[in-house]
Design a protein around this motif. Sequence first.
Motif, PDB file in Angstrom:
ATOM      1  N   TYR A  84       0.828  -1.202   0.000  1.00 26.61           N
ATOM      2  CA  TYR A  84       0.000   0.000   0.000  1.00 26.61           C
ATOM      3  C   TYR A  84       0.866   1.258   0.000  1.00 26.61           C
ATOM      4  CZ  TYR A  84      -3.158   3.627   1.644  1.00 26.61           C
ATOM      5  OH  TYR A  84      -3.867   4.790   1.760  1.00 26.61           O
ATOM      6  N   ALA A  85       1.924   1.263   0.807  1.00 26.60           N
ATOM      7  CA  ALA A  85       2.815   2.425   0.850  1.00 26.60           C
ATOM      8  C   ALA A  85       3.475   2.657  -0.503  1.00 26.60           C
ATOM      9  CB  ALA A  85       3.869   2.232   1.937  1.00 26.60           C
ATOM     10  N   THR A  86       3.867   1.570  -1.165  1.00 27.10           N
ATOM     11  CA  THR A  86       4.465   1.687  -2.501  1.00 27.10           C
ATOM     12  C   THR A  86       3.474   2.284  -3.487  1.00 27.10           C
ATOM     13  OG1 THR A  86       5.926  -0.202  -2.109  1.00 27.10           O
ATOM     14  CG2 THR A  86       5.519   0.399  -4.399  1.00 27.10           C
ATOM     15  N   LEU A  87       2.231   1.835  -3.419  1.00 26.00           N
ATOM     16  CA  LEU A  87       1.194   2.360  -4.299  1.00 26.00           C
ATOM     17  C   LEU A  87       1.001   3.860  -4.069  1.00 26.00           C
ATOM     18  CD1 LEU A  87      -1.096   1.953  -6.359  1.00 26.00           C
ATOM     19  CD2 LEU A  87      -2.586   1.395  -4.423  1.00 26.00           C
ATOM     20  N   ARG A  88       0.951   4.286  -2.829  1.00 29.63           N
ATOM     21  CA  ARG A  88       0.774   5.713  -2.524  1.00 29.63           C
ATOM     22  C   ARG A  88       1.918   6.543  -3.093  1.00 29.63           C
ATOM     23  NH1 ARG A  88      -2.672   7.572   1.785  1.00 29.63           N
ATOM     24  NH2 ARG A  88      -1.123   9.195   2.214  1.00 29.63           N
ATOM     25  N   ARG A  89       3.148   6.048  -2.925  1.00 30.40           N
ATOM     26  CA  ARG A  89       4.293   6.785  -3.453  1.00 30.40           C
ATOM     27  C   ARG A  89       4.232   6.881  -4.971  1.00 30.40           C
ATOM     28  NH1 ARG A  89       6.993   3.856   0.639  1.00 30.40           N
ATOM     29  NH2 ARG A  89       7.608   2.258  -0.864  1.00 30.40           N
ATOM     30  N   THR A  90       3.835   5.788  -5.609  1.00 28.21           N
ATOM     31  CA  THR A  90       3.744   5.773  -7.069  1.00 28.21           C
ATOM     32  C   THR A  90       2.690   6.765  -7.553  1.00 28.21           C
ATOM     33  OG1 THR A  90       4.390   3.439  -7.089  1.00 28.21           O
ATOM     34  CG2 THR A  90       3.385   4.310  -9.092  1.00 28.21           C
ATOM     35  N   VAL A  91       1.542   6.782  -6.900  1.00 26.77           N
ATOM     36  CA  VAL A  91       0.472   7.711  -7.271  1.00 26.77           C
ATOM     37  C   VAL A  91       0.910   9.149  -7.047  1.00 26.77           C
ATOM     38  CG1 VAL A  91      -1.858   8.482  -6.693  1.00 26.77           C
ATOM     39  CG2 VAL A  91      -1.373   6.040  -6.890  1.00 26.77           C
ATOM     40  N   GLU A  92       1.575   9.416  -5.928  1.00 25.56           N
ATOM     41  CA  GLU A  92       2.019  10.783  -5.634  1.00 25.56           C
ATOM     42  C   GLU A  92       3.041  11.262  -6.654  1.00 25.56           C
ATOM     43  OE1 GLU A  92       3.336  10.377  -1.638  1.00 25.56           O
ATOM     44  OE2 GLU A  92       1.298  10.274  -0.824  1.00 25.56           O
ATOM     45  N   ARG A  93       3.964  10.365  -7.058  1.00 27.94           N
ATOM     46  CA  ARG A  93       4.945  10.756  -8.072  1.00 27.94           C
ATOM     47  C   ARG A  93       4.257  11.035  -9.402  1.00 27.94           C
ATOM     48  NH1 ARG A  93       8.309   6.752  -5.612  1.00 27.94           N
ATOM     49  NH2 ARG A  93       7.632   5.198  -7.141  1.00 27.94           N
ATOM     50  N   ALA A  94       3.281  10.198  -9.770  1.00 29.23           N
ATOM     51  CA  ALA A  94       2.562  10.405 -11.020  1.00 29.23           C
ATOM     52  C   ALA A  94       1.786  11.715 -10.984  1.00 29.23           C
ATOM     53  CB  ALA A  94       1.619   9.240 -11.288  1.00 29.23           C
ATOM     54  N   ALA A  95       1.176  12.017  -9.843  1.00 30.94           N
ATOM     55  CA  ALA A  95       0.420  13.269  -9.708  1.00 30.94           C
ATOM     56  C   ALA A  95       1.345  14.472  -9.819  1.00 30.94           C
ATOM     57  CB  ALA A  95      -0.321  13.298  -8.374  1.00 30.94           C
ATOM     58  N   GLY A  96       2.572  14.326  -9.323  1.00 34.65           N
ATOM     59  CA  GLY A  96       3.524  15.423  -9.365  1.00 34.65           C
ATOM     60  C   GLY A  96       4.026  15.738 -10.748  1.00 34.65           C
ATOM     61  N   THR A  97       3.939  14.765 -11.678  1.00 31.29           N
ATOM     62  CA  THR A  97       4.429  14.975 -13.043  1.00 31.29           C
ATOM     63  C   THR A  97       3.301  15.021 -14.061  1.00 31.29           C
ATOM     64  OG1 THR A  97       4.733  12.589 -13.363  1.00 31.29           O
ATOM     65  CG2 THR A  97       6.622  13.832 -12.531  1.00 31.29           C
ATOM     66  N   ALA A  98       2.067  15.035 -13.599  1.00 35.56           N
ATOM     67  CA  ALA A  98       0.931  15.024 -14.528  1.00 35.56           C
ATOM     68  C   ALA A  98       0.984  16.235 -15.451  1.00 35.56           C
ATOM     69  CB  ALA A  98      -0.385  15.033 -13.747  1.00 35.56           C
ATOM     70  N   GLY A  99       0.729  15.997 -16.721  1.00 31.23           N
ATOM     71  CA  GLY A  99       0.707  17.082 -17.682  1.00 31.23           C
ATOM     72  C   GLY A  99       2.055  17.442 -18.251  1.00 31.23           C
ATOM     73  N   ASP A 100       3.124  16.750 -17.839  1.00 30.10           N
ATOM     74  CA  ASP A 100       4.460  17.093 -18.311  1.00 30.10           C
ATOM     75  C   ASP A 100       4.823  16.426 -19.628  1.00 30.10           C
ATOM     76  OD1 ASP A 100       4.761  18.597 -16.109  1.00 30.10           O
ATOM     77  OD2 ASP A 100       6.001  17.174 -14.988  1.00 30.10           O
ATOM     78  N   GLY A 101       4.022  15.511 -20.111  1.00 33.25           N
ATOM     79  CA  GLY A 101       4.398  14.792 -21.319  1.00 33.25           C
ATOM     80  C   GLY A 101       3.189  14.443 -22.148  1.00 33.25           C
ATOM     81  N   PRO A 102       3.401  13.787 -23.277  1.00 41.40           N
ATOM     82  CA  PRO A 102       2.297  13.397 -24.150  1.00 41.40           C
ATOM     83  C   PRO A 102       1.509  12.243 -23.567  1.00 41.40           C
ATOM     84  CG  PRO A 102       4.365  12.543 -24.985  1.00 41.40           C
ATOM     85  CD  PRO A 102       4.709  13.421 -23.825  1.00 41.40           C
ATOM     86  N   ALA A 103       0.511  11.782 -24.320  1.00 37.56           N
ATOM     87  CA  ALA A 103      -0.376  10.722 -23.836  1.00 37.56           C
ATOM     88  C   ALA A 103       0.393   9.453 -23.525  1.00 37.56           C
ATOM     89  CB  ALA A 103      -1.460  10.443 -24.874  1.00 37.56           C
ATOM     90  N   ALA A 104       1.469   9.160 -24.284  1.00 36.22           N
ATOM     91  CA  ALA A 104       2.234   7.945 -24.031  1.00 36.22           C
ATOM     92  C   ALA A 104       2.836   7.957 -22.638  1.00 36.22           C
ATOM     93  CB  ALA A 104       3.334   7.793 -25.083  1.00 36.22           C
ATOM     94  N   GLN A 105       3.286   9.137 -22.199  1.00 32.22           N
ATOM     95  CA  GLN A 105       3.832   9.251 -20.848  1.00 32.22           C
ATOM     96  C   GLN A 105       2.735   9.033 -19.815  1.00 32.22           C
ATOM     97  OE1 GLN A 105       6.793   9.374 -19.771  1.00 32.22           O
ATOM     98  NE2 GLN A 105       6.415   9.805 -17.614  1.00 32.22           N
TER      99      GLN A 105
END
Length: 227
Positions: free
Chosen positions: A118-139
């Motif tokens: 669960y902790a790993t999942l939270r970290r992964t989601v938080e990192r993804a949220a922090g970079t949202a919108g930085d790249g194209p759809a493939a990213q």
Amino acid sequence: MIDVLVVDDDFRVAEINAAYVGKVPGFRVAARAHSAAQALATLERRRIDLVLLDHFLPDETGLSLVRRMRQQGHHTDVIMVTSASDVATVQAAMRHGALHYLVKPFTFAGLRAKLDSYATLRRTVERAAGTAGDGPAAQDQEQVDRIFAALRTGLPTRHSVPTAELIRDVLHTADHPLSAHEVADRTGLSRSTAQRYLRLLEQSGRLRLTLRYGETGRPEHRYAWAV
């Protein structure tokens, strides 16, 4: 810190589960509840990140409580911790958004594996949220794939999700349990790396370990995917 609500109708079991949670770095027990009503009241008055939820409660089932939580706008994450192991209950828990399902009785190692996941999942989601919108759809798709991979494997920090996925795919397609040497050959990993990941995945309950005795008398460890 991840704040946890421990819900179990048995006071002794609730204390044991709370003690387990308190031993896992990054987690703390924010409250205990022994009924669905107590659990819901706790969620109304304070922030809770994760609920460890028993299914058999005196006033309603755990799954019924999850439905009411969602209806009332509580999006707190849930891990089912229960003796209910029938397929219908497990499937219903998945459909209602339970992230993991731990069957009683279990060990501290079993619960810690779910909490680490669960902790790993939270970290992964938080990192993804922090970079949202930085790249194209493939990213964006790559980020989504990482989130789902983290949920499936639940690896501790400093372990590679793609490596665990590679081992999982090899074991899934094998028609018999494999040794660490065979896994290394089929994945291209070193034997030490294969052994390390196999040991980790077995401890988390994702692999079944069997022993095969040969002429030397020393048992060979063989692994099959269990979940």
